[in-house]
Design an enzyme around this catalytic site. Structure first.
Site, mmCIF file in Angstrom:
data_model
loop_
_atom_site.group_PDB
_atom_site.id
_atom_site.type_symbol
_atom_site.label_atom_id
_atom_site.label_comp_id
_atom_site.label_asym_id
_atom_site.label_seq_id
_atom_site.Cartn_x
_atom_site.Cartn_y
_atom_site.Cartn_z
ATOM 1 N N ASP A 1 98.447 99.369 47.732
ATOM 2 C CA ASP A 1 97.304 100.223 47.462
ATOM 3 C C ASP A 1 96.187 99.327 46.893
ATOM 4 O O ASP A 1 96.473 98.275 46.321
ATOM 5 C CB ASP A 1 97.726 101.310 46.466
ATOM 6 N N ASP B 1 92.829 100.403 44.952
ATOM 7 C CA ASP B 1 92.205 100.717 43.660
ATOM 8 C C ASP B 1 93.248 101.108 42.619
ATOM 9 O O ASP B 1 94.016 102.049 42.815
ATOM 10 C CB ASP B 1 91.191 101.846 43.828
#
Ligand code: ZN
Length: 558
Positions: free
Chosen positions: A42, A44
């Site tokens: 992922d 952020d």
């Protein structure tokens, strides 16, 4: 080359279910029997600090230790992809060009990624790529030339772990202060930070590879897995690993695991005997029965024994019997001091999936899965009968409400409402259960399903499960039959034992139920809390949504 080096199980079973092929989307690039080909990250909150809707490269700040951790993965030959929800594109908060500038800056700071997968949609778009939908994971695996089950995804919120699981990938949650407590409770694998997640990925990958081959060739290996069907099924990959390194494999199992033992590839002979220090409702120790077992084990003539156990069971009483039976080389997992009972005393941290835990013991004993075999659950095809013709086309949903341990069963009133909701959504529902569960299956099926209670033995149930679009089931044997057939699971998982160890392995899964309920980690066989709250709150609508996430359509299709 010996004939059995081409197909190590040929003399034991001609074919096995192609579980990974069915669960995955494409061919496997690497034939090596490793856990992972790729790590998906992922963006952020995981790789870089979360700056909401950031379109400015100047604001990119990597999390501490990110560059070194990623370089460790690269050095280990793992491919890397970023999988990221960027609804700011749909909402017009930044442009595609700004996003590309941000990604260029990320690569400047953290090194190159092999693929970038971005969902540009908002929740309202109903796309199949916005996490927790699994679309980005499937796309990343395809772009990296592997399958989702050979990927592990690292993320900071429940959506990340949900997407990984729905695709059959592993998911590691690295919580931040923004992560909700229920997301942490539901995750099967939690790491304190990105470097810790990477260290554990590499440790698990390494743990299933033997550091040294067996010092002497193994003619006959005795493998042991007492306890119930599910326990035997999850030990299957490790038994195949031992089988690849031994000429003959004899399995000692208990009466409750016998039907599952008959389904395992790699097993040449089975000895069935209850072990009173393993059984949950043991009879008294019968000295004559123990002497008889010891004599029977002596006749096997094993030159190596590998004793598989759960984390709360002891291998040592059996190790003593094996020593008395004259077996020289004994390997087992034991936190307790084993004295001279074990030649290989193996230790495994908590939280490792049971199949990998067992594979790591096999590796410590010098065995690994052969190239071309996947670390997934498998069944002998020749042990599974044809499915009854009167069940119609494949693609139905199997709902299995019961469990040998009532604490892990779905409350009948919840199962009844689930059947009603699934029928309303156009699913064909088959309700399965053992002969002693007929009253429950009849009541549950009356809400709109077909009652198959008491109609199948374990092999017959495996046949029915193999043609299902999905299986809705608690933490019990049929969940592992589904995993072995590559059939998606909606897991109504009572948290009495860790999900990360006992959840359906390497198969698309959605977990439902309250993971933080007070029965958590109690190992209770019957629910210690009035009302069975961990599962009584399951919303039938969530089961319908889970099937949609798993791309299982109503009306019989997949
Ligand atoms: Zn999308």
């Amino acid at each position: 080359m010996r004939q059995d080096q081409e197909d190590p199980y040929q003399r034991r079973s001609a074919q096995v279910y192609p579980a990974a092929d069915r669960a995955g989307s494409g061919s496997v690039a690497s034939p090596r029997a490793v856990l992972y080909d790729a790590v998906l990250l992922d963006r952020d909150g995981t790789l870089i600090e979360d700056v909401p809707y950031n379109g400015d490269p100047e604001k990119v700040r990597p999390v501490p230790g990110a560059r070194a951790a990623l370089d460790r993965l690269r050095a280990a030959g793992l491919r890397l992809a970023v999988v990221t929800n960027q609804s700011g594109l749909a909402r017009g908060y930044f442009t595609g060009e700004q996003m590309r500038a941000v990604h260029a800056r990320v690569e400047e700071l953290l090194g190159r990624f092999d693929a970038w997968l971005v969902c540009r949609h908002d929740d309202a778009d109903g796309c199949d790529c916005r996490k927790p939908a699994p679309g980005l994971v499937y796309a990343a695996a395809r772009e990296l030339g592997t399958t989702p089950s050979r990927c592990v995804l690292v993320g900071d919120i429940g959506r990340d772990v949900g997407a990984a699981m729905a695709a059959g990938a592993a998911g590691v949650l690295v919580p931040t202060p923004m992560t909700r407590p229920e997301e942490v409770a539901a995750a099967g694998w939690v790491a304190t930070d990105l470097p810790a997640a990477v260290a554990e990925i590499l440790r698990r990958q390494q743990a299933v590879q033997p550091s040294t081959p067996p010092t002497e060739p193994v003619r006959t290996a005795l493998v042991v897995r007492s306890d119930s069907a599910g326990d035997v099924l999850v030990t299957g990959p490790a038994i195949r690993a031992v089988a690849a390194g031994a000429e003959r494999v004899v399995l000692l199992c208990g009466p409750r695991g016998r039907a599952a033992a008959d389904l395992l590839p790699g097993v040449d002979e089975i000895i069935e005997h209850p072990l009173p220090w393993i059984d949950p409702t043991p009879g008294p120790v019968d000295p004559e029965a123990m002497r008889s077992l010891s004599a029977q084990l002596g006749v096997v003539g094993a030159d190596q024994a590998v004793v598989f156990t759960s984390f709360h069971q002891s291998a040592l009483p059996l190790a003593l019997l094996l020593r008395m039976a004259g077996i020289d080389r004994i390997a087992a997992i034991s936190d307790d001091y084993p004295g001279s009972l074990l030649d290989i005393r193996h230790r495994v941290p908590v939280g490792v999936p049971e199949p990998e835990r067992a594979l790591s013991l096999a590796a410590a004993a010098g065995h690994r899965l052969p190239d071309g075999d996947e670390p997934v659950l498998r069944l002998r095809r020749d042990a599974v009968p044809p499915r009854p013709a009167d069940l119609g086309d494949a693609g139905y949903v199997v709902l299995h409400p019961g469990s040998a341990a009532s604490s892990r069963a779905c409350p009948p009133e919840v199962a009844t409402r689930i059947v009603g909701a699934l029928a309303d959504a156009g699913h064909r529902v088959l309700v399965t259960g053992g002969p002693d569960e007929r009253a429950v299956t009849a009541r549950v099926a009356a809400a709109g399903g077909t009652d198959l209670g008491g109609r199948t033995d374990l092999a017959g149930l495996a046949a029915i499960v193999a043609d299902a679009g999905a299986v809705v089931v608690g933490n019990t044997g049929p969940a592992h039959l589904a995993a072995a057939a590559g059939v998606p699971v909606v897991s109504l998982f009572a948290p009495t034992v860790p999900f990360g160890q006992w959840g359906p392995y390497r198969v698309p899964t959605v977990r439902l139920g309250d993971a933080a309920a007070v029965c958590r980690d109690t190992r209770a066989a019957s629910c210690p809390v009035p009302g069975h709250p961990c599962l009584s709150g399951v919303d039938p609508g969530d089961v319908v949504d889970a099937l949609r996430t798993l791309a299982v359509s109503g009306g019989g299709g997949r």
